[in-house]
Design a protein around this motif. Structure first.
Motif, PDB file in Angstrom:
ATOM      1  N   MET A  83       0.839  -1.196   0.000  1.00  0.00           N
ATOM      2  CA  MET A  83       0.000   0.000   0.000  1.00  0.00           C
ATOM      3  C   MET A  83       0.875   1.248   0.000  1.00  0.00           C
ATOM      4  N   ALA A  84       0.610   2.165  -0.909  1.00  0.00           N
ATOM      5  CA  ALA A  84       1.392   3.386  -1.005  1.00  0.00           C
ATOM      6  C   ALA A  84       0.917   4.402   0.025  1.00  0.00           C
ATOM      7  N   HIS A  85       1.850   5.106   0.604  1.00  0.00           N
ATOM      8  CA  HIS A  85       1.538   6.158   1.567  1.00  0.00           C
ATOM      9  C   HIS A  85       2.168   7.455   1.098  1.00  0.00           C
ATOM     10  N   ARG A  86       1.490   8.552   1.353  1.00  0.00           N
ATOM     11  CA  ARG A  86       2.086   9.842   1.022  1.00  0.00           C
ATOM     12  C   ARG A  86       3.232  10.119   1.995  1.00  0.00           C
ATOM     13  N   HIS A  87       4.222  10.846   1.526  1.00  0.00           N
ATOM     14  CA  HIS A  87       5.400  11.135   2.332  1.00  0.00           C
ATOM     15  C   HIS A  87       5.398  12.604   2.735  1.00  0.00           C
ATOM     16  N   VAL A  88       5.554  12.833   4.013  1.00  0.00           N
ATOM     17  CA  VAL A  88       5.646  14.188   4.546  1.00  0.00           C
ATOM     18  C   VAL A  88       7.112  14.605   4.525  1.00  0.00           C
ATOM     19  N   PRO A  89       7.421  15.840   4.161  1.00  0.00           N
ATOM     20  CA  PRO A  89       8.831  16.274   4.163  1.00  0.00           C
ATOM     21  C   PRO A  89       9.495  16.018   5.510  1.00  0.00           C
ATOM     22  N   ALA A  90      10.764  15.637   5.470  1.00  0.00           N
ATOM     23  CA  ALA A  90      11.493  15.292   6.687  1.00  0.00           C
ATOM     24  C   ALA A  90      11.588  16.479   7.638  1.00  0.00           C
ATOM     25  N   LYS A  91      11.550  16.160   8.913  1.00  0.00           N
ATOM     26  CA  LYS A  91      11.684  17.183   9.957  1.00  0.00           C
ATOM     27  C   LYS A  91      13.044  17.031  10.607  1.00  0.00           C
ATOM     28  N   LYS A  92      13.801  18.125  10.713  1.00  0.00           N
ATOM     29  CA  LYS A  92      15.126  18.088  11.318  1.00  0.00           C
ATOM     30  C   LYS A  92      14.998  18.217  12.837  1.00  0.00           C
ATOM     31  N   VAL A  93      15.677  17.318  13.560  1.00  0.00           N
ATOM     32  CA  VAL A  93      15.665  17.351  15.018  1.00  0.00           C
ATOM     33  C   VAL A  93      17.022  16.826  15.499  1.00  0.00           C
ATOM     34  N   GLN A  94      17.477  17.340  16.610  1.00  0.00           N
ATOM     35  CA  GLN A  94      18.795  16.893  17.073  1.00  0.00           C
ATOM     36  C   GLN A  94      18.767  15.433  17.538  1.00  0.00           C
ATOM     37  N   VAL A  95      17.741  15.052  18.311  1.00  0.00           N
ATOM     38  CA  VAL A  95      17.657  13.680  18.826  1.00  0.00           C
ATOM     39  C   VAL A  95      16.261  13.122  18.563  1.00  0.00           C
ATOM     40  N   GLY A  96      16.196  12.010  17.860  1.00  0.00           N
ATOM     41  CA  GLY A  96      14.944  11.289  17.685  1.00  0.00           C
ATOM     42  C   GLY A  96      14.834  10.228  18.766  1.00  0.00           C
ATOM     43  N   ILE A  97      13.729  10.222  19.502  1.00  0.00           N
ATOM     44  CA  ILE A  97      13.553   9.313  20.632  1.00  0.00           C
ATOM     45  C   ILE A  97      12.405   8.362  20.323  1.00  0.00           C
ATOM     46  N   ILE A  98      12.695   7.073  20.337  1.00  0.00           N
ATOM     47  CA  ILE A  98      11.671   6.062  20.057  1.00  0.00           C
ATOM     48  C   ILE A  98      11.221   5.471  21.389  1.00  0.00           C
ATOM     49  N   GLY A  99       9.963   5.689  21.742  1.00  0.00           N
ATOM     50  CA  GLY A  99       9.405   5.139  22.968  1.00  0.00           C
ATOM     51  C   GLY A  99       9.064   6.206  23.999  1.00  0.00           C
ATOM     52  N   ALA A 100       7.804   6.228  24.439  1.00  0.00           N
ATOM     53  CA  ALA A 100       7.341   7.196  25.440  1.00  0.00           C
ATOM     54  C   ALA A 100       7.099   6.520  26.778  1.00  0.00           C
ATOM     55  N   GLY A 101       8.048   5.661  27.181  1.00  0.00           N
ATOM     56  CA  GLY A 101       8.062   5.153  28.534  1.00  0.00           C
ATOM     57  C   GLY A 101       8.928   6.060  29.397  1.00  0.00           C
ATOM     58  N   PRO A 102       9.263   5.625  30.607  1.00  0.00           N
ATOM     59  CA  PRO A 102      10.078   6.478  31.484  1.00  0.00           C
ATOM     60  C   PRO A 102      11.410   6.878  30.862  1.00  0.00           C
ATOM     61  N   ALA A 103      12.088   5.948  30.159  1.00  0.00           N
ATOM     62  CA  ALA A 103      13.396   6.268  29.582  1.00  0.00           C
ATOM     63  C   ALA A 103      13.283   7.368  28.531  1.00  0.00           C
ATOM     64  N   GLY A 104      12.407   7.179  27.549  1.00  0.00           N
ATOM     65  CA  GLY A 104      12.283   8.155  26.474  1.00  0.00           C
ATOM     66  C   GLY A 104      11.791   9.511  26.947  1.00  0.00           C
ATOM     67  N   LEU A 105      10.811   9.506  27.830  1.00  0.00           N
ATOM     68  CA  LEU A 105      10.241  10.771  28.309  1.00  0.00           C
ATOM     69  C   LEU A 105      11.219  11.533  29.195  1.00  0.00           C
ATOM     70  N   LEU A 106      11.924  10.819  30.072  1.00  0.00           N
ATOM     71  CA  LEU A 106      12.888  11.514  30.925  1.00  0.00           C
ATOM     72  C   LEU A 106      14.049  12.043  30.086  1.00  0.00           C
ATOM     73  N   LEU A 107      14.492  11.274  29.110  1.00  0.00           N
ATOM     74  CA  LEU A 107      15.562  11.757  28.237  1.00  0.00           C
ATOM     75  C   LEU A 107      15.124  13.041  27.535  1.00  0.00           C
ATOM     76  N   ALA A 108      13.906  13.051  26.997  1.00  0.00           N
ATOM     77  CA  ALA A 108      13.408  14.251  26.317  1.00  0.00           C
ATOM     78  C   ALA A 108      13.375  15.446  27.273  1.00  0.00           C
ATOM     79  N   HIS A 109      12.983  15.194  28.521  1.00  0.00           N
ATOM     80  CA  HIS A 109      12.918  16.272  29.516  1.00  0.00           C
ATOM     81  C   HIS A 109      14.317  16.799  29.834  1.00  0.00           C
ATOM     82  N   LEU A 110      15.278  15.898  30.036  1.00  0.00           N
ATOM     83  CA  LEU A 110      16.647  16.315  30.341  1.00  0.00           C
ATOM     84  C   LEU A 110      17.252  17.088  29.162  1.00  0.00           C
ATOM     85  N   LEU A 111      16.979  16.644  27.948  1.00  0.00           N
ATOM     86  CA  LEU A 111      17.485  17.348  26.774  1.00  0.00           C
ATOM     87  C   LEU A 111      16.847  18.726  26.641  1.00  0.00           C
ATOM     88  N   HIS A 112      15.550  18.822  26.921  1.00  0.00           N
ATOM     89  CA  HIS A 112      14.881  20.126  26.883  1.00  0.00           C
ATOM     90  C   HIS A 112      15.538  21.103  27.852  1.00  0.00           C
TER      91      HIS A 112
END
Length: 402
Positions: free
Chosen positions: A1-30
């Motif tokens: 199945m074909a999907h439309r592609h959204v232009p890439a978004k630039k970000v310093q750190v991509g975090i996979i997972g919104a458990g304690p590890a991912g969320l706390l890392l995002a908070h510390l980086l912020h």
């Protein structure tokens, strides 16, 4: 199945997972001024209601307080200055405060997740829930990407670094080549049948019980909600355990002498969890870093899962902060070795607690008497009790590589 592609978004750190590890890392980086996007396969409701462990080490408590996340924890959490071990018809207390000067906090992992999500959204940070088909590419180069499907479109994050915080069954660990990754694992021949019950806890502190019929644990989530566990076969059918049978078995295994009895109440949740020890090495490959359950699993006996994740992301956040501040890569290069030194010590403690407190089908009468002797020694020797206490309240998070 074909999907439309959204232009890439630039970000310093991509975090996979919104458990304690991912969320706390995002908070510390912020807090360090580093941009990130968190993506999560499940819904916000799911991750906020997913019941997991609830014992926070002193170091974890300190991190949450220092980063502005600890206010509700301090209002609603239950501070514990010791724990109780029951065996051979006796109850003996290990005094954390006396032995180490520290304590632990009983505060549910899902409550920490709620606090972190609220802080993330309040600060304008981005969490993308309900994504699918997550892919990681280019981790051996300087511009890795994370792409995912959301609302019928493929989105791409163009990153400097990728943090795989997506748990044991996530996609991140599999992105490390098989000829690079080493896995160490032990699967235990039992699981835990856990319940949440609307009943006041029968003790102000956790009770770990070694009983000839199997291990049991009394924990709590609040003054009104008890969290209780029974050792059972790892493939046990929950249908075999009506509420009446669960309470009957808990009363037997946690028996505390004349006049002591669990106050029974409605069971609001129950399930069976298999147990394993697992470590994946290295925790870094190229620009991909594994953290939390994506890299390691401990049996819950030592109450260390979320605490290990906090230690990981604290080390990773400091390495990333140094990189963006002055280009230094020493912290990132040492990330895996730094984390693994602590992880293996925690694995040892979790295994030790597990083998000391559970019954094993192949155990001989000698093994049983040795186990009871170990518990007796542990609770009568200050040196032995200190070993348990200092591991339970938490080993230092700043140990570097040997």
């Amino acid at each position: 199945m074909a999907h439309r592609h959204v232009p890439a978004k630039k970000v310093q750190v991509g975090i996979i997972g919104a458990g304690p590890a991912g969320l706390l890392l995002a908070h510390l980086l912020h807090l360090a001024g580093i941009s990130s996007v968190v993506i999560e396969a499940k819904s916000r409701k799911y991750v906020e209601e997913r019941i997991r462990a609830g014992v926070l080490e002193q170091g974890t408590v300190d991190v949450l307080r220092e980063t502005g996340i600890g206010a509700r924890m301090d209002r609603e959490g239950l501070l514990h200055h010791g724990t109780i071990l029951k065996f051979a018809g006796e109850a003996r207390r290990i005094d954390f405060q006396d032995l180490t000067g520290q304590a632990v906090m009983v505060y549910g992992q899902h409550e920490v997740v709620k606090d972190l999500i609220a802080a993330r959204l309040e600060s304008g940070g981005e969490i993308v829930f309900d994504v699918s088909d997550t892919r990681i590419d280019g981790i051996e180069g300087r511009e890795p990407t994370v792409s995912y499907l959301k609302d019928g479109a493929r989105h791409t994050l163009a990153c400097d670094f990728v943090a795989g915080c997506d748990g044991f069954h996530g996609v991140s660990r599999a992105a490390i080549p098989a000829d690079v990754l080493r896995v160490y694992e032990r699967v235990y021949p039992f699981g835990w049948l856990g319940i949440l019950a609307k009943s006041p806890p029968a003790s102000e502190e956790l009770i770990y019980a070694n009983h000839e019929r199997g291990f049991a644990l009394l924990s709590m989530r609040s003054p009104e909600i008890s969290r209780l566990y029974l050792q059972c076969p790892p493939d046990e059918e929950i249908a075999n355990w009506p509420d009446e049978r669960i309470w009957e078995e808990l009363q037997v295994r946690l028996a505390g002498g004349e006049g002591w009895r669990l106050e029974e109440g409605p069971v609001i949740q129950k399930g069976v969890t298999a147990m394993r020890s697992f470590v994946a090495e290295p925790m870094r490959h190229g620009r991909l870093f594994l953290a939390g359950d994506a890299a390691h699993i401990v049996p819950p006996t030592g109450a260390k899962g979320m605490n290990l994740a906090v230690g990981d992301v604290r080390v990773l956040a400091r390495g990333l902060e140094a990189f963006y501040r002055d280009g230094g890569e020493d912290g990132l290069a040492a990330y895996s070795d730094t984390c693994l030194r602590r992880i293996w010590k925690v694995q040892r403690f979790s295994w030790w607690m597990t083998q000391m407190l559970h019954t094993f089908d192949d155990a001989s009468p000698f093994d049983r008497r040795r186990q009871l002797a170990e518990l007796d020694y542990l609770t009568t020797s200050r040196a032995a009790a200190t070993t348990l206490a200092e591991n339970y309240v938490g080993l230092p998070m700043d140990w570097g590589p040997q």
